[in-house]
Design an enzyme around this catalytic site. Sequence first.
Site, PDB file in Angstrom:
ATOM      1  N   GLY A  11       0.757  -1.145   0.015  1.00  0.00           N
ATOM      2  CA  GLY A  11      -0.058   0.110  -0.084  1.00  0.00           C
ATOM      3  C   GLY A  11       0.927   1.358   0.099  1.00  0.00           C
ATOM      4  O   GLY A  11       1.776   1.341   0.805  1.00  0.00           O
ATOM      5  N   GLY A  13      -0.471   4.371   0.382  1.00  0.00           N
ATOM      6  CA  GLY A  13      -1.398   5.473   1.073  1.00  0.00           C
ATOM      7  C   GLY A  13      -0.595   6.267   1.981  1.00  0.00           C
ATOM      8  O   GLY A  13       0.923   6.429   1.892  1.00  0.00           O
ATOM      9  N   PHE A  14      -1.146   7.204   2.937  1.00  0.00           N
ATOM     10  CA  PHE A  14      -0.315   7.910   3.664  1.00  0.00           C
ATOM     11  C   PHE A  14       0.399   6.952   4.460  1.00  0.00           C
ATOM     12  O   PHE A  14       1.840   7.292   4.814  1.00  0.00           O
ATOM     13  CB  PHE A  14      -1.371   8.874   4.521  1.00  0.00           C
ATOM     14  CG  PHE A  14      -2.026   9.808   3.830  1.00  0.00           C
ATOM     15  CD1 PHE A  14      -1.277  10.967   3.748  1.00  0.00           C
ATOM     16  CD2 PHE A  14      -3.268   9.633   3.504  1.00  0.00           C
ATOM     17  CE1 PHE A  14      -1.985  12.082   3.178  1.00  0.00           C
ATOM     18  CE2 PHE A  14      -3.818  10.686   2.735  1.00  0.00           C
ATOM     19  CZ  PHE A  14      -2.992  11.733   2.481  1.00  0.00           C
ATOM     20  N   GLY A  15       0.061   5.931   4.713  1.00  0.00           N
ATOM     21  CA  GLY A  15       0.776   4.964   5.849  1.00  0.00           C
ATOM     22  C   GLY A  15       1.963   4.517   5.135  1.00  0.00           C
ATOM     23  O   GLY A  15       3.322   4.362   5.732  1.00  0.00           O
ATOM     24  N   GLU A 170     -17.968  18.119   3.096  1.00  0.00           N
ATOM     25  CA  GLU A 170     -17.242  18.756   1.950  1.00  0.00           C
ATOM     26  C   GLU A 170     -17.808  18.773   0.475  1.00  0.00           C
ATOM     27  O   GLU A 170     -17.803  19.632   0.081  1.00  0.00           O
ATOM     28  CB  GLU A 170     -15.862  18.275   2.273  1.00  0.00           C
ATOM     29  CG  GLU A 170     -15.225  18.734   3.401  1.00  0.00           C
ATOM     30  CD  GLU A 170     -13.803  18.543   3.577  1.00  0.00           C
ATOM     31  OE1 GLU A 170     -13.376  17.239   3.139  1.00  0.00           O
ATOM     32  OE2 GLU A 170     -12.897  19.247   4.245  1.00  0.00           O
ATOM     33  N   ASP A 300      -5.721   2.858   8.208  1.00  0.00           N
ATOM     34  CA  ASP A 300      -7.324   2.530   8.238  1.00  0.00           C
ATOM     35  C   ASP A 300      -7.232   0.961   8.295  1.00  0.00           C
ATOM     36  O   ASP A 300      -8.476   0.677   8.710  1.00  0.00           O
ATOM     37  CB  ASP A 300      -7.799   3.103   7.085  1.00  0.00           C
ATOM     38  CG  ASP A 300      -8.061   4.525   6.910  1.00  0.00           C
ATOM     39  OD1 ASP A 300      -7.557   4.922   7.959  1.00  0.00           O
ATOM     40  OD2 ASP A 300      -8.692   5.237   6.023  1.00  0.00           O
TER      41      ASP A 300
END
Length: 427
Positions: A11, A13-15, A170, A300
Amino acid sequence: MSSQPHVVILGTGFGGIGAVRKLRDADVQITIIDKRDYHTFQPLLYQVATDELGPEDIGFPVRDLLHGHTNIEFHQATASGIDLAHKTVEVEGLGPVLYDYLVIALGAVVNFFHTPGADQSAFPLYTMDDAIRLKKHILETFEAVDKNPALIDDGALNFCVVGGGATGVEFSGALAELLRAELKEDYPNLPVEKAQVILYERSPHLLAPFEAKLQSYAQQALEERGVQVHTGVGVSKVDPASIELSSGETVKTHTLVWAAGLQANPIVNSLGVPLGHGGRIPVGPDLQVKDHPGVFAIGDIAAMTDGETGKVLPGLGATALQAGRHIGETIASLVAGKAAEPFKYLDKGTMAQVGRGAAVVELPTGGTLTGRVAWLAWLGVHLALLNGSEEKTSTFVEWGWNLLTHKRGKRIILSDEEAAGHDNPDP
Ligand SMILES: Cc1cc2nc3c(=O)[nH]c(=O)nc-3n(C[C@H](O)[C@H](O)[C@H](O)COP(=O)(O)OP(=O)(O)OC[C@H]3O[C@@H](n4cnc5c(N)ncnc54)[C@H](O)[C@@H]3O)c2cc1C
């Protein structure tokens, strides 16, 4: 074969990105796996769906991470299972990949909570594909109504959103602005003022984690922009041209945007470990999976708690990024023969934008901001968090252009072939 320990990072993503950045100078061999060849900046997906930004403004090429580093390889491939006993990851097209250290950072997927029809007819907003599909659907709906205004009575211009968290709030604010400004001018012969954005939230308040006064501000700011807010109401059934509410009422609509929830990536079911809330992987204070030293789960997909206070950590980009950096440092320490340290989360506050010039910010000190100041803080923080300098620049230019002209630039509908870059030439 390298004699260096092999770290597999699942992954980007941010992690995953946080982990790679901290690890790439360590004495390890790194293999990164992601089914996409770009990092998605999820907090701005709603701006792609409402045409404020293009996909390239919030997608960061993963292969940029490899530049100048000979110990990293990346494969755009899907991980389909993890065998903790044999220390392998099953990767489609690659077969089993052996690891010494494993970072599981595969994020979450939409959760429809078994709502009938939602998986067929709702529009989730959690991936780049979701955002592009939703934008296309909104524009195509207007084109259909342009040809057949009778569709208005069938609910085509009722844009419903379920979920009053940051994503739902948003998106609703941005869509209301898109309708009232650009689309009103694009379709001068249509009664665009009949278009409605209707936001449903099952709990009594929007923006659950925020203070009550910020929740009230957000609701009022949305209503000022023409959004109808219904709290205490959920969606219990979704059909292509209507939804059923928990109150029993049926609402005609061709668009139900699903911003109501996530669950851990289903790969967790291959691990054979007991799972926590939302199907997440429980981890210890140093983010390692219990009884599996060297296996880390972050972001997540994991049920992370603060290593110092034991507080359950929220599913945020900031938590995932900090956790990624922490385990990057931890693996480098373990390789160097040192011990793992507990993860301490540094709360930098939470924020959500409600529309142009309106946002809410909760500071870690307990203070709060609303309105234009909060909005400027929101712009600054999101710009700073974007990954690559190209993405920062293009996003800055897009936002500046939108602010000055009050116009969004890309209101065109691409066919699926055009979007994929292989359109057939005209005969
Ligand atoms: C619409 C939206 C708005 C948000 N707004 C905010 C915000 O304003 N502020 C904030 O702090 N947080 C926000 N968040 C939350 C934040 O984006 C997430 O908490 C964060 O992205 C989690 O990071 P992660 O690394 O765990 O997972 P992700 O960022 O989801 O990354 C997971 C990666 O795994 C890859 N992947 C998934 N399955 C596979 C597989 N089987 N094989 C290979 N690769 C796979 C994906 O392609 C992806 O790159 C928002 C989230 C969403 C969806």
